[in-house]
Motif scaffolding. Structure first.
Motif, PDB file in Angstrom:
ATOM      1  N   ILE A   2      55.393  60.682 112.959  1.00 15.14           N
ATOM      2  CA  ILE A   2      54.943  59.486 111.723  1.00 15.14           C
ATOM      3  C   ILE A   2      54.253  58.251 112.676  1.00 15.14           C
ATOM      4  O   ILE A   2      55.216  57.797 113.611  1.00 15.14           O
ATOM      5  CB  ILE A   2      55.963  59.011 110.942  1.00 15.14           C
ATOM      6  CG1 ILE A   2      56.104  60.045 110.037  1.00 15.14           C
ATOM      7  CG2 ILE A   2      55.644  57.795 110.186  1.00 15.14           C
ATOM      8  CD1 ILE A   2      57.581  59.858 109.072  1.00 15.14           C
ATOM      9  N   ILE A   3      53.247  57.719 112.575  1.00 19.23           N
ATOM     10  CA  ILE A   3      52.547  56.541 113.062  1.00 19.23           C
ATOM     11  C   ILE A   3      52.185  55.679 112.054  1.00 19.23           C
ATOM     12  O   ILE A   3      51.579  55.935 111.160  1.00 19.23           O
ATOM     13  CB  ILE A   3      51.436  57.087 113.786  1.00 19.23           C
ATOM     14  CG1 ILE A   3      51.744  58.043 115.018  1.00 19.23           C
ATOM     15  CG2 ILE A   3      50.671  55.730 114.526  1.00 19.23           C
ATOM     16  CD1 ILE A   3      50.599  58.554 115.779  1.00 19.23           C
ATOM     17  N   SER A   8      58.980  49.447 110.117  1.00 15.90           N
ATOM     18  CA  SER A   8      60.089  50.529 109.744  1.00 15.90           C
ATOM     19  C   SER A   8      59.512  51.571 108.514  1.00 15.90           C
ATOM     20  O   SER A   8      58.453  51.503 108.340  1.00 15.90           O
ATOM     21  CB  SER A   8      61.361  49.877 108.908  1.00 15.90           C
ATOM     22  OG  SER A   8      61.072  49.310 107.529  1.00 15.90           O
ATOM     23  N   ILE A   9      60.218  52.536 108.452  1.00 16.90           N
ATOM     24  CA  ILE A   9      59.797  53.663 107.589  1.00 16.90           C
ATOM     25  C   ILE A   9      60.596  53.967 106.366  1.00 16.90           C
ATOM     26  O   ILE A   9      61.889  54.099 106.670  1.00 16.90           O
ATOM     27  CB  ILE A   9      59.564  54.970 108.411  1.00 16.90           C
ATOM     28  CG1 ILE A   9      58.619  54.710 109.803  1.00 16.90           C
ATOM     29  CG2 ILE A   9      59.071  56.171 107.540  1.00 16.90           C
ATOM     30  CD1 ILE A   9      58.687  55.908 110.648  1.00 16.90           C
ATOM     31  N   ALA A  74      60.233  60.593 121.537  1.00 19.24           N
ATOM     32  CA  ALA A  74      60.231  59.744 120.167  1.00 19.24           C
ATOM     33  C   ALA A  74      59.689  60.805 119.244  1.00 19.24           C
ATOM     34  O   ALA A  74      59.026  61.844 119.337  1.00 19.24           O
ATOM     35  CB  ALA A  74      59.382  58.430 120.430  1.00 19.24           C
ATOM     36  N   ASN A  75      59.737  60.570 117.793  1.00 16.97           N
ATOM     37  CA  ASN A  75      59.223  61.272 116.698  1.00 16.97           C
ATOM     38  C   ASN A  75      58.533  60.390 115.716  1.00 16.97           C
ATOM     39  O   ASN A  75      58.331  60.743 114.843  1.00 16.97           O
ATOM     40  CB  ASN A  75      60.264  62.163 116.093  1.00 16.97           C
ATOM     41  CG  ASN A  75      61.424  61.269 115.297  1.00 16.97           C
ATOM     42  OD1 ASN A  75      61.416  59.986 115.302  1.00 16.97           O
ATOM     43  ND2 ASN A  75      62.374  62.118 114.850  1.00 16.97           N
ATOM     44  N   ALA A  76      58.461  59.091 116.198  1.00 17.10           N
ATOM     45  CA  ALA A  76      57.634  58.196 115.357  1.00 17.10           C
ATOM     46  C   ALA A  76      57.136  56.852 116.120  1.00 17.10           C
ATOM     47  O   ALA A  76      57.910  56.869 117.252  1.00 17.10           O
ATOM     48  CB  ALA A  76      58.443  57.603 114.165  1.00 17.10           C
ATOM     49  N   ILE A 105      63.771  58.620 114.550  1.00 16.86           N
ATOM     50  CA  ILE A 105      64.070  58.279 113.107  1.00 16.86           C
ATOM     51  C   ILE A 105      64.753  59.424 112.529  1.00 16.86           C
ATOM     52  O   ILE A 105      64.546  60.776 113.149  1.00 16.86           O
ATOM     53  CB  ILE A 105      62.790  58.061 112.510  1.00 16.86           C
ATOM     54  CG1 ILE A 105      62.018  59.127 112.414  1.00 16.86           C
ATOM     55  CG2 ILE A 105      62.252  56.705 112.736  1.00 16.86           C
ATOM     56  CD1 ILE A 105      60.906  58.850 111.221  1.00 16.86           C
ATOM     57  N   SER A 106      65.443  59.202 111.995  1.00 20.06           N
ATOM     58  CA  SER A 106      66.400  60.358 111.034  1.00 20.06           C
ATOM     59  C   SER A 106      66.193  60.156 109.632  1.00 20.06           C
ATOM     60  O   SER A 106      65.994  59.133 108.982  1.00 20.06           O
ATOM     61  CB  SER A 106      67.783  60.466 111.577  1.00 20.06           C
ATOM     62  OG  SER A 106      68.548  59.389 111.242  1.00 20.06           O
TER      63      SER A 106
END
Length: 106
Positions: A2-3, A8-9, A74-76, A105-106
């Motif tokens: 996610i970009i 925040s998401i 990282a995953n975002a 993020i989780s």
């Protein structure tokens, strides 16, 4: 991955910060593109050549940023900022830069 431009998401929790990541792309716009865009400017209308060049540069820049974030685990990436700049003595170069914070993020 996610970009996002937001800090925040929604629905996700940032569990780790990996640091600031960047993407940079510098492209040369050739003489023919400049000539045809000049005609387009004179007669009016949009310059499809430049629009495609901008879109391609932006996509390459964000892909580079994403790769650098992934290397950090990282995953975002949050807080993305994209900037455009014209460079060179005759403004023949286009630079696109993007920066953001690589996170897990989780």
């Amino acid at each position: 991955m996610i970009i996002t431009t937001t800090p925040s998401i929604e629905g996700k929790t940032i569990t780790a910060y990996h640091g600031i990541v960047f993407g940079e792309v510098v492209l040369g716009m050739n003489v023919f593109k400049d000539m045809f865009s000049g005609l387009r400017d004179f007669f009016g209308g949009r310059s499809g050549t430049y629009e495609k060049g901008l879109a391609d540069a932006r996509h390459q820049c964000l892909a580079e940023l994403e790769q650098r974030a992934a290397k950090l685990g990282a995953n975002a990436v949050v807080g993305i900022d994209v900037d455009y700049e014209v460079l060179g003595e005759t403004n023949g170069m286009l630079m696109v830069t993007a920066s953001g914070t690589a996170v897990t993020i989780s």
